[in-house]
Design a protein around this motif. Structure first.
Motif, mmCIF file in Angstrom:
data_model
loop_
_atom_site.group_PDB
_atom_site.id
_atom_site.type_symbol
_atom_site.label_atom_id
_atom_site.label_comp_id
_atom_site.label_asym_id
_atom_site.label_seq_id
_atom_site.Cartn_x
_atom_site.Cartn_y
_atom_site.Cartn_z
ATOM 1 N N THR A 158 147.833 -34.536 122.836
ATOM 2 C CA THR A 158 149.041 -33.711 122.654
ATOM 3 C C THR A 158 148.928 -32.600 123.421
ATOM 4 O OG1 THR A 158 149.148 -33.908 120.227
ATOM 5 C CG2 THR A 158 150.376 -32.277 121.177
ATOM 6 N N ARG A 160 150.648 -29.260 125.885
ATOM 7 C CA ARG A 160 151.595 -28.307 125.865
ATOM 8 C C ARG A 160 152.909 -28.698 126.667
ATOM 9 N NH1 ARG A 160 147.968 -24.508 126.377
ATOM 10 N NH2 ARG A 160 148.011 -24.684 128.698
ATOM 11 N N ARG A 184 155.447 -31.593 123.431
ATOM 12 C CA ARG A 184 156.000 -30.675 122.393
ATOM 13 C C ARG A 184 157.328 -31.582 122.396
ATOM 14 N NH1 ARG A 184 154.490 -24.507 123.133
ATOM 15 N NH2 ARG A 184 152.217 -24.705 122.513
#
Length: 189
Positions: A158, A160, A184
């Motif tokens: 994951t 940013r 995100r």
């Protein structure tokens, strides 16, 4: 079925009297640079240590060798360290290539519902650990997970934002591990 044989994935041997002995599963083999390593070589060596009460060995992804053996153990003596166990294994594993590169101590080893060793969560942990090292310090990485399902370990990174995606792909691409990159905003690849 081929030529009257059913391929179950079991490994075994036949003795001189024709008796068959099951020794493991093909999917559990650790493949290091084309060399097949039976996890039992590592496990039996570690189980010969007086403080080891349980042992499971798995392949950890490696950019040069494909996989290297790592072991997970339970102990009866908490004063025994991972370094002691690595040294023990180096002396007692019969094949040099099979000596584990890491020995990790757990409170309990994972088992299936019927009490058999369950290596898949350990393969996921080994994969997560090595890729966490590879991605350490890379700006934008928020989380790294490794999930085991249907016999496969899949990594999810994951981010940013998309800025680090190409570098994550390059670094993880050195390993034969399925990887999803998520930002995100959602899944990117």
């Amino acid at each position: 079925m081929a030529d009257g044989w059913l391929d179950t994935g079991d490994l075994g041997r036949r003795d001189e009297d024709g008796f068959l002995y099951l020794t493991g599963r093909a999917k559990d083999l650790i493949i290091r640079g084309g060399h097949n390593i039976d996890p039992r070589l590592v496990e039996d060596a570690l189980l010969s240590h007086p403080a080891v009460t349980g042992a499971q060995a798995v392949g950890q992804p490696d950019r040069r060798a494909g996989e290297v053996p790592v072991a997970y153990v339970t102990l009866s003596d908490a004063t025994v360290g991972e370094g002691d166990l690595l040294a023990w294994a180096a002396r007692h594993v019969s094949e040099r290539a099979a000596a584990p590169k890491a020995v990790r101590v757990l409170d309990a080893l994972p088992l299936t519902a019927v009490g058999k060793p369950y290596r898949l969560p350990l393969r996921a942990d080994a994969t997560r650990r090595v890729l966490a090292e590879v991605l350490a310090g890379l700006d934008g990485v928020e989380e790294l997970t490794a999930e085991a399902a249907s016999g496969t370990v899949t990594v999810t990174v994951t981010l940013r934002d998309r800025a680090a995606a190409a570098e994550v792909e390059r670094r993880v691409g050195d390993f034969a591990v399925p990887c999803r990159i998520v930002t995100r905003q959602g899944t990117d690849g």
